[in-house]
Design a protein around this motif. Structure first.
Motif, PDB file in Angstrom:
ATOM      1  N   PHE A 105      51.686 -52.453  36.653  1.00  0.00           N
ATOM      2  CA  PHE A 105      50.311 -52.928  36.590  1.00  0.00           C
ATOM      3  C   PHE A 105      49.434 -51.889  37.290  1.00  0.00           C
ATOM      4  O   PHE A 105      49.772 -51.409  38.363  1.00  0.00           O
ATOM      5  CB  PHE A 105      50.161 -54.270  37.309  1.00  0.00           C
ATOM      6  CG  PHE A 105      50.489 -55.464  36.461  1.00  0.00           C
ATOM      7  CD1 PHE A 105      49.489 -56.300  36.007  1.00  0.00           C
ATOM      8  CD2 PHE A 105      51.802 -55.739  36.111  1.00  0.00           C
ATOM      9  CE1 PHE A 105      49.795 -57.404  35.222  1.00  0.00           C
ATOM     10  CE2 PHE A 105      52.119 -56.840  35.327  1.00  0.00           C
ATOM     11  CZ  PHE A 105      51.111 -57.679  34.881  1.00  0.00           C
ATOM     12  N   LYS A 106      48.314 -51.555  36.671  1.00  0.00           N
ATOM     13  CA  LYS A 106      47.376 -50.592  37.251  1.00  0.00           C
ATOM     14  C   LYS A 106      46.163 -51.332  37.820  1.00  0.00           C
ATOM     15  O   LYS A 106      45.893 -52.468  37.455  1.00  0.00           O
ATOM     16  CB  LYS A 106      46.944 -49.578  36.194  1.00  0.00           C
ATOM     17  CG  LYS A 106      48.096 -48.761  35.613  1.00  0.00           C
ATOM     18  CD  LYS A 106      47.605 -47.787  34.572  1.00  0.00           C
ATOM     19  CE  LYS A 106      48.742 -46.935  34.017  1.00  0.00           C
ATOM     20  NZ  LYS A 106      49.715 -47.757  33.232  1.00  0.00           N
ATOM     21  N   VAL A 107      45.455 -50.653  38.707  1.00  0.00           N
ATOM     22  CA  VAL A 107      44.305 -51.264  39.366  1.00  0.00           C
ATOM     23  C   VAL A 107      43.021 -50.958  38.587  1.00  0.00           C
ATOM     24  O   VAL A 107      42.726 -49.805  38.284  1.00  0.00           O
ATOM     25  CB  VAL A 107      44.162 -50.753  40.815  1.00  0.00           C
ATOM     26  CG1 VAL A 107      42.898 -51.336  41.454  1.00  0.00           C
ATOM     27  CG2 VAL A 107      45.389 -51.125  41.626  1.00  0.00           C
ATOM     28  N   LEU A 108      42.285 -52.005  38.268  1.00  0.00           N
ATOM     29  CA  LEU A 108      40.984 -51.872  37.626  1.00  0.00           C
ATOM     30  C   LEU A 108      40.063 -52.882  38.293  1.00  0.00           C
ATOM     31  O   LEU A 108      40.111 -54.070  38.000  1.00  0.00           O
ATOM     32  CB  LEU A 108      41.077 -52.145  36.120  1.00  0.00           C
ATOM     33  CG  LEU A 108      39.837 -51.810  35.282  1.00  0.00           C
ATOM     34  CD1 LEU A 108      39.554 -50.319  35.338  1.00  0.00           C
ATOM     35  CD2 LEU A 108      40.014 -52.256  33.844  1.00  0.00           C
ATOM     36  N   VAL A 109      39.248 -52.408  39.218  1.00  0.00           N
ATOM     37  CA  VAL A 109      38.460 -53.311  40.064  1.00  0.00           C
ATOM     38  C   VAL A 109      37.264 -53.882  39.315  1.00  0.00           C
ATOM     39  O   VAL A 109      36.839 -53.354  38.284  1.00  0.00           O
ATOM     40  CB  VAL A 109      37.960 -52.586  41.337  1.00  0.00           C
ATOM     41  CG1 VAL A 109      39.125 -52.035  42.134  1.00  0.00           C
ATOM     42  CG2 VAL A 109      36.976 -51.477  40.986  1.00  0.00           C
ATOM     43  N   ASN A 110      36.721 -54.970  39.847  1.00  0.00           N
ATOM     44  CA  ASN A 110      35.459 -55.518  39.335  1.00  0.00           C
ATOM     45  C   ASN A 110      34.321 -54.599  39.792  1.00  0.00           C
ATOM     46  O   ASN A 110      34.094 -54.456  40.988  1.00  0.00           O
ATOM     47  CB  ASN A 110      35.227 -56.923  39.894  1.00  0.00           C
ATOM     48  CG  ASN A 110      36.214 -57.929  39.342  1.00  0.00           C
ATOM     49  OD1 ASN A 110      36.546 -57.902  38.169  1.00  0.00           O
ATOM     50  ND2 ASN A 110      36.686 -58.828  40.193  1.00  0.00           N
ATOM     51  N   PRO A 111      33.608 -53.970  38.857  1.00  0.00           N
ATOM     52  CA  PRO A 111      32.549 -53.030  39.265  1.00  0.00           C
ATOM     53  C   PRO A 111      31.268 -53.737  39.683  1.00  0.00           C
ATOM     54  O   PRO A 111      31.030 -54.893  39.312  1.00  0.00           O
ATOM     55  CB  PRO A 111      32.324 -52.210  37.992  1.00  0.00           C
ATOM     56  CG  PRO A 111      32.648 -53.155  36.884  1.00  0.00           C
ATOM     57  CD  PRO A 111      33.760 -54.029  37.396  1.00  0.00           C
ATOM     58  N   VAL A 112      30.463 -53.053  40.461  1.00  0.00           N
ATOM     59  CA  VAL A 112      29.136 -53.553  40.823  1.00  0.00           C
ATOM     60  C   VAL A 112      28.104 -52.522  40.369  1.00  0.00           C
ATOM     61  O   VAL A 112      28.392 -51.330  40.287  1.00  0.00           O
ATOM     62  CB  VAL A 112      29.009 -53.783  42.344  1.00  0.00           C
ATOM     63  CG1 VAL A 112      29.951 -54.874  42.804  1.00  0.00           C
ATOM     64  CG2 VAL A 112      29.267 -52.508  43.123  1.00  0.00           C
ATOM     65  N   SER A 129      34.645 -46.105  44.565  1.00  0.00           N
ATOM     66  CA  SER A 129      35.643 -47.033  44.039  1.00  0.00           C
ATOM     67  C   SER A 129      35.101 -48.184  43.208  1.00  0.00           C
ATOM     68  O   SER A 129      35.821 -48.698  42.343  1.00  0.00           O
ATOM     69  CB  SER A 129      36.445 -47.635  45.211  1.00  0.00           C
ATOM     70  OG  SER A 129      37.009 -46.632  46.020  1.00  0.00           O
ATOM     71  N   PHE A 130      33.841 -48.594  43.423  1.00  0.00           N
ATOM     72  CA  PHE A 130      33.410 -49.858  42.848  1.00  0.00           C
ATOM     73  C   PHE A 130      32.202 -49.785  41.927  1.00  0.00           C
ATOM     74  O   PHE A 130      31.800 -50.802  41.371  1.00  0.00           O
ATOM     75  CB  PHE A 130      33.100 -50.854  43.973  1.00  0.00           C
ATOM     76  CG  PHE A 130      34.295 -51.211  44.806  1.00  0.00           C
ATOM     77  CD1 PHE A 130      35.326 -51.973  44.287  1.00  0.00           C
ATOM     78  CD2 PHE A 130      34.397 -50.779  46.122  1.00  0.00           C
ATOM     79  CE1 PHE A 130      36.431 -52.309  45.050  1.00  0.00           C
ATOM     80  CE2 PHE A 130      35.492 -51.096  46.903  1.00  0.00           C
ATOM     81  CZ  PHE A 130      36.518 -51.868  46.363  1.00  0.00           C
ATOM     82  N   THR A 131      31.592 -48.637  41.757  1.00  0.00           N
ATOM     83  CA  THR A 131      30.442 -48.549  40.862  1.00  0.00           C
ATOM     84  C   THR A 131      30.922 -48.488  39.405  1.00  0.00           C
ATOM     85  O   THR A 131      32.076 -48.184  39.128  1.00  0.00           O
ATOM     86  CB  THR A 131      29.597 -47.303  41.160  1.00  0.00           C
ATOM     87  OG1 THR A 131      30.400 -46.129  40.923  1.00  0.00           O
ATOM     88  CG2 THR A 131      29.116 -47.302  42.604  1.00  0.00           C
ATOM     89  N   TYR A 132      30.004 -48.771  38.477  1.00  0.00           N
ATOM     90  CA  TYR A 132      30.348 -48.726  37.057  1.00  0.00           C
ATOM     91  C   TYR A 132      30.870 -47.350  36.659  1.00  0.00           C
ATOM     92  O   TYR A 132      31.864 -47.228  35.923  1.00  0.00           O
ATOM     93  CB  TYR A 132      29.130 -49.086  36.201  1.00  0.00           C
ATOM     94  CG  TYR A 132      28.862 -50.559  36.095  1.00  0.00           C
ATOM     95  CD1 TYR A 132      29.769 -51.409  35.454  1.00  0.00           C
ATOM     96  CD2 TYR A 132      27.710 -51.122  36.631  1.00  0.00           C
ATOM     97  CE1 TYR A 132      29.535 -52.770  35.359  1.00  0.00           C
ATOM     98  CE2 TYR A 132      27.468 -52.487  36.546  1.00  0.00           C
ATOM     99  CZ  TYR A 132      28.384 -53.299  35.907  1.00  0.00           C
ATOM    100  OH  TYR A 132      28.145 -54.646  35.824  1.00  0.00           O
ATOM    101  N   ASP A 133      30.214 -46.299  37.140  1.00  0.00           N
ATOM    102  CA  ASP A 133      30.619 -44.944  36.783  1.00  0.00           C
ATOM    103  C   ASP A 133      32.026 -44.630  37.289  1.00  0.00           C
ATOM    104  O   ASP A 133      32.834 -44.039  36.571  1.00  0.00           O
ATOM    105  CB  ASP A 133      29.630 -43.918  37.352  1.00  0.00           C
ATOM    106  CG  ASP A 133      28.299 -43.938  36.620  1.00  0.00           C
ATOM    107  OD1 ASP A 133      28.244 -44.478  35.498  1.00  0.00           O
ATOM    108  OD2 ASP A 133      27.312 -43.417  37.174  1.00  0.00           O
TER     109      ASP A 133
END
Length: 243
Positions: free
Chosen positions: A32-39, A228-232
């Motif tokens: 499983f890879k990490v794909l965070v919820n973006p802000v 780590s957390f921005t859309y870009d």
């Protein structure tokens, strides 16, 4: 069974945090890879905060839900802050904002612990409050019935707090993913809820007495949040995964 079959048939599997990815990879026997919820950083009001030497007044903020044992954990943090006041000859205002409906007994408990409860604030009012505070807190319960539910999740409030540029203080058990993110990446001051009140009071007092440390943690948090957390950043990470 259905979940196992779905994972088995999927080309790639994602989780919202490293702890969850490790646990799921072990359980399902598949990476499983990490794909965070973006802000959206464009909608986040930044704070230009500077920390001063020998300040005698501080404001701590908790803004978020009070379910999953966080109300009681908040009271424990309030006790620690009171101990800091007594031992450090400082005044600390602990401000709490939440849309949760409190009982009369809970309101009395807040008053007994000298907590300033502002209820639910709109976005503009909350942004103004961020400019007045010194520290923003994230709180998690250390009760087992709640840690089972929160252990693998990263709070969606943390990315916003980091990007804003205010020093973050995490209070909770060390095994919680949200706390791991804070102390493993050095993006905030971590206070172990399993330690005693006096020990934790000393840790917070050390933070208050070191403006350089506060500036460093706030700066680290802001850089980490943008990375780590921005859309870009999330899109960039996703493109690397797909390649």
């Amino acid at each position: 069974f259905l979940m196992s079959e779905l994972v088995k048939e999927s080309e790639q599997c994602f989780c919202i945090g490293q702890s969850m990815a490790e646990k799921y990879s072990e359980h399902f026997k598949k990476p499983f890879k990490v794909l965070v919820n973006p802000v959206d950083e464009k909608n986040i009001s930044l704070v230009n905060k500077s920390y001063k030497v020998d300040s005698k007044e501080y404001k701590f903020l908790y803004a978020g839900g009070l379910t999953l044992g966080r109300f009681d954990a908040m009271l424990e943090l309030a006790k620690i802050l009171t101990c800091v006041e007594e031992s450090g000859d400082v005044h600390i205002e602990f401000i709490v904002c939440s849309g949760d409906i409190l009982s009369e007994q809970q309101v009395k408990e807040l008053e007994n612990h000298s907590i300033s409860f502002l209820g639910k604030l709109n976005g503009n009012a909350l942004d103004e409050l961020y400019n007045e505070i010194d520290f923003v807190t994230h709180i998690e319960s250390d009760k087992k019935k709640y840690t089972r539910l929160t252990a693998l999740s990263i709070s969606t409030k943390i990315p916003e707090c980091l990007i804003k540029g205010v020093c973050l203080v995490g209070f909770g058990p060390p095994e919680i993913a949200s706390m791991k993110l804070i102390y493993e990446n050095d993006v905030g001051a971590y206070i172990n809820s399993n330690a005693g009140i006096k020990m934790n009071a000393l840790a917070i007092l050390k933070l208050l007495n070191s403006p350089e440390l506060c500036e460093k943690l706030a700066s680290n948090g802001k850089k980490f949040g943008n990375k780590s957390f921005t859309y870009d950043s999330v899109l960039e990470n996703l493109s690397l995964i797909n390649n």
